[in-house]
Design an enzyme around this catalytic site. Sequence first.
Site, PDB file in Angstrom:
ATOM      1  N   ASP A 100      40.533  32.025  38.966  1.00  0.00           N
ATOM      2  CA  ASP A 100      40.121  33.229  39.706  1.00  0.00           C
ATOM      3  C   ASP A 100      39.069  34.032  38.958  1.00  0.00           C
ATOM      4  O   ASP A 100      39.217  34.295  37.768  1.00  0.00           O
ATOM      5  CB  ASP A 100      41.341  34.144  39.922  1.00  0.00           C
ATOM      6  N   HIS A 110      44.640  43.263  52.788  1.00  0.00           N
ATOM      7  CA  HIS A 110      44.721  44.619  52.259  1.00  0.00           C
ATOM      8  C   HIS A 110      45.465  45.548  53.196  1.00  0.00           C
ATOM      9  O   HIS A 110      45.789  46.666  52.834  1.00  0.00           O
ATOM     10  CB  HIS A 110      43.323  45.161  51.980  1.00  0.00           C
ATOM     11  N   GLU A 116      51.812  62.701  33.020  1.00  0.00           N
ATOM     12  CA  GLU A 116      52.526  63.765  33.711  1.00  0.00           C
ATOM     13  C   GLU A 116      51.965  64.034  35.108  1.00  0.00           C
ATOM     14  O   GLU A 116      52.693  64.338  36.048  1.00  0.00           O
ATOM     15  CB  GLU A 116      52.464  65.073  32.906  1.00  0.00           C
ATOM     16  N   GLY A 120      47.213  32.385  45.940  1.00  0.00           N
ATOM     17  CA  GLY A 120      47.992  32.246  44.712  1.00  0.00           C
ATOM     18  C   GLY A 120      49.313  32.985  44.743  1.00  0.00           C
ATOM     19  O   GLY A 120      50.376  32.384  44.673  1.00  0.00           O
ATOM     20  N   SER A 121      49.252  34.308  44.853  1.00  0.00           N
ATOM     21  CA  SER A 121      50.502  35.052  44.788  1.00  0.00           C
ATOM     22  C   SER A 121      51.142  35.149  46.169  1.00  0.00           C
ATOM     23  O   SER A 121      50.457  35.175  47.185  1.00  0.00           O
ATOM     24  CB  SER A 121      50.262  36.445  44.223  1.00  0.00           C
ATOM     25  N   CYS A 181      42.769  37.177  49.982  1.00  0.00           N
ATOM     26  CA  CYS A 181      43.191  37.367  48.593  1.00  0.00           C
ATOM     27  C   CYS A 181      44.673  37.016  48.484  1.00  0.00           C
ATOM     28  O   CYS A 181      45.279  36.550  49.439  1.00  0.00           O
ATOM     29  CB  CYS A 181      42.919  38.816  48.163  1.00  0.00           C
ATOM     30  N   GLU A 197      36.760  36.613  49.688  1.00  0.00           N
ATOM     31  CA  GLU A 197      37.107  37.657  50.654  1.00  0.00           C
ATOM     32  C   GLU A 197      36.032  37.773  51.726  1.00  0.00           C
ATOM     33  O   GLU A 197      34.856  37.827  51.425  1.00  0.00           O
ATOM     34  CB  GLU A 197      37.228  38.990  49.898  1.00  0.00           C
ATOM     35  N   ARG A 222      46.939  56.487  40.217  1.00  0.00           N
ATOM     36  CA  ARG A 222      47.095  55.107  39.765  1.00  0.00           C
ATOM     37  C   ARG A 222      46.408  54.894  38.407  1.00  0.00           C
ATOM     38  O   ARG A 222      45.225  55.207  38.254  1.00  0.00           O
ATOM     39  CB  ARG A 222      46.506  54.225  40.856  1.00  0.00           C
ATOM     40  N   CYS A 238      36.912  38.325  45.162  1.00  0.00           N
ATOM     41  CA  CYS A 238      37.184  39.337  46.170  1.00  0.00           C
ATOM     42  C   CYS A 238      36.682  40.691  45.683  1.00  0.00           C
ATOM     43  O   CYS A 238      36.043  40.768  44.642  1.00  0.00           O
ATOM     44  CB  CYS A 238      38.682  39.422  46.437  1.00  0.00           C
TER      45      CYS A 238
END
Length: 751
Positions: free
Chosen positions: A596, A691, A18, A429-430, A723, A662, A512, A640
Amino acid sequence: MTNKINIIGYPRVGKNREYKWIVEKYWRGDSTLKDVFEVSDNLITNNWETQSKNGADTVLAGDFSFYDQVLDTVTHLGIPQKRFGYTNHENLETYFKASRGGKVNEKDEPPLDMTKWFDTNYHYLVPEIDWSLDFQPTIYRFKYELDLAKSKNFNCRPKIIGPATLLTLAKEKGIDDNKLQKIVNAYLELFRMLEEIGFKEVLLDEGCVGVGNHMVNDDAFSSLKLLIQKSNLKIHLLGYFGKYEGFLDEILDSNIESIHLDLCYEGFSQDEIVNISLKKHVVIGLINGRTIWKSNLDEKISNLIGLGIDNFSISSSCSMLHTPYSLENEDGLDINLKNILSFAEEKLDELRILNSSLTNNNDLKEIMEYESKRLTADKALVGRVVSSVRSRVSELSDEDFIRSEDREVRLEKQSKALNIPLLPTTTIGSFPQTLKTRNLRKQFKSGEISIDEYNDGLKQIISETIEFQENLGIDVLVHGEAERNDMVEYFGELLEGFAFSKFGWVQSYGSRCVKPPIIFGDVHRPKSMTVDWSVFAQSLTKKNMKGMLTGPVTILQWSFYRDDISKKDVAYQIGLALRDEVIDLEKNNIKIIQIDEPAIREGLPLNSKYKDEYLDWAVNSFKLASSGVETTTQIHSHMCYSEFDEILDAINALDVDVLSIEASRSGMELVNPNLKEKYRGAIGPGVYDIHSPLVLQGVDAENRVGELINSLDLNKIWINPDCGLKTRGWPEVKESLTNMVDATNKAKEKL
Ligand code: GLN
Ligand code: ZN
């Protein structure tokens, strides 16, 4: 005998997150501060109710946070922040600016730096104490929560981070007498005001002091001593994740009311507890606050009774902030698994059971029932012990951890076999996961599209990603990881031994939260996990396609792992499963494979005396995964998120062929003579800080590439970003990678 339950900290985001929903709505401008306070009042009250239902007679004011407890502490103490000034709990305006960044005096300020809270996966905000201004303590928020508690008939006491821990977490060094006086006076003033509104005691969170003198320096510790000397409030000292190494005697001789002992980190022996209890009331933290497993209450109660003392309370080992709320709505979990799990609410129940036994002449009836249910479930849980996995781990021999030829030889043969150019360019990678990818996944999860449609959509994205890299002229390609939502969850879902909760969220920072997979059983790989995707991607290009895996240490660190076998054993099991995958990739003609390990540094134990033991199995589990291939198959790894100087030897010992790491985020600090001396493989220190949404400028790229050429072996340099590019947008990635490739080409021309 009186009630013995002591609450020292509880999750605060709410059973259904919440807090997240309301505060993010507020940040978007879609709700009011009043709404935020209404929700937070409810969250706080609900926590108190649950705690008191389970027998706690005192609850905490100041345990809830609107973002972070360290920022709360400087806010209570009125300690101004260099870039943000004074923060307050009344309108939360500067408080949120300091947490999230924002405009201050017309200037865009990035938020306070964020870093890991001890060795947990919670991240706190690092205060930037402005010593030049007055400290202006305020009890606004404590008064607010006290009133709330009174209105609901709860007894409460305040909790606040203590000065030694605050100074340590703020990375303050060189605390002279003036600073010492100033910070202690702020605490004393706050304490005076707390006393004025009726508080008589305080729970002082001195986590760092609990860890010991390898974390806290003498100056910081003096601030605590001084505060204890002068405080009018009774101080309950809360230390955890250690044994107060170097400080315990002085603390026991000081004027504190009680001392908390973490029995679940390094632990205290029965004798040690008894000895401490000769001097102070002890709060025995015996229910693990950072794992999710039920305790062996039978053992706990006999230990408690065996102490033969009476001046103790019981509590969790540390704040339960690190566990999810409740198992109540987890209807998707195997019932036997559910019966050995314990989230925060269930941990309260464990405390209740222990307390009720203690207060009823050590009546063991409920404990016996509890234990028998737990043990039965543990035995019945399918997958907990898989004998083939156990024997595979126990039969490992030295050769399983080493490659057949030396790295120098390998690198040379690989360059030829794989046609690797000088200064090869690659990515981590991504590639950006934009709305298109996320929508595709959403549609698949909700059943709107079939698995075939989903896979076709992913293939489309992969093709585009490969074309994109070919157009940029990148040398070693990746498929982009569009099929992965998260680098650990993806593998957890494909491996046996993992389970996934529905509501097992824990706070990572601010609003988060993460929902770590649960490793409950022996880990093994029923079938290949990435081969089809990699083979598909390789079929679209003549260039080398990197296979992409997450390493054993990272999978372990970012999951809730079982506590009935050692971390090392779990890591070896994962290592073996990955080894099979690596070999399968090789068989299918994927000749460059990246494993990784971004989390390898953060797994380091807080106390350096356990460091070698950790690094030993961490490195070995990786080598187990990576050593099964031919000389000409090239193993990469990526790291990283942290400073690596301290573990360069271990990184070298991983014996990877190529490491991407990194670097640009911290201004290429890593690239120094030490690196060249200690790390002997090929290496790509990141030249593009991913970043930030800022584009990598051509000059910066050229400077960084130049710096690499100046400091490292030319033949061993790779050029890549810091990264993965998952969180970035396509346009900025295109510009940045173009500049990265251009800078590399320019450098090659010069050579
Ligand atoms: N291969 C992963 C990616 O590029 C690595 C992520 C990470 O290091 N955190 O996204
Ligand atoms: Zn990374």
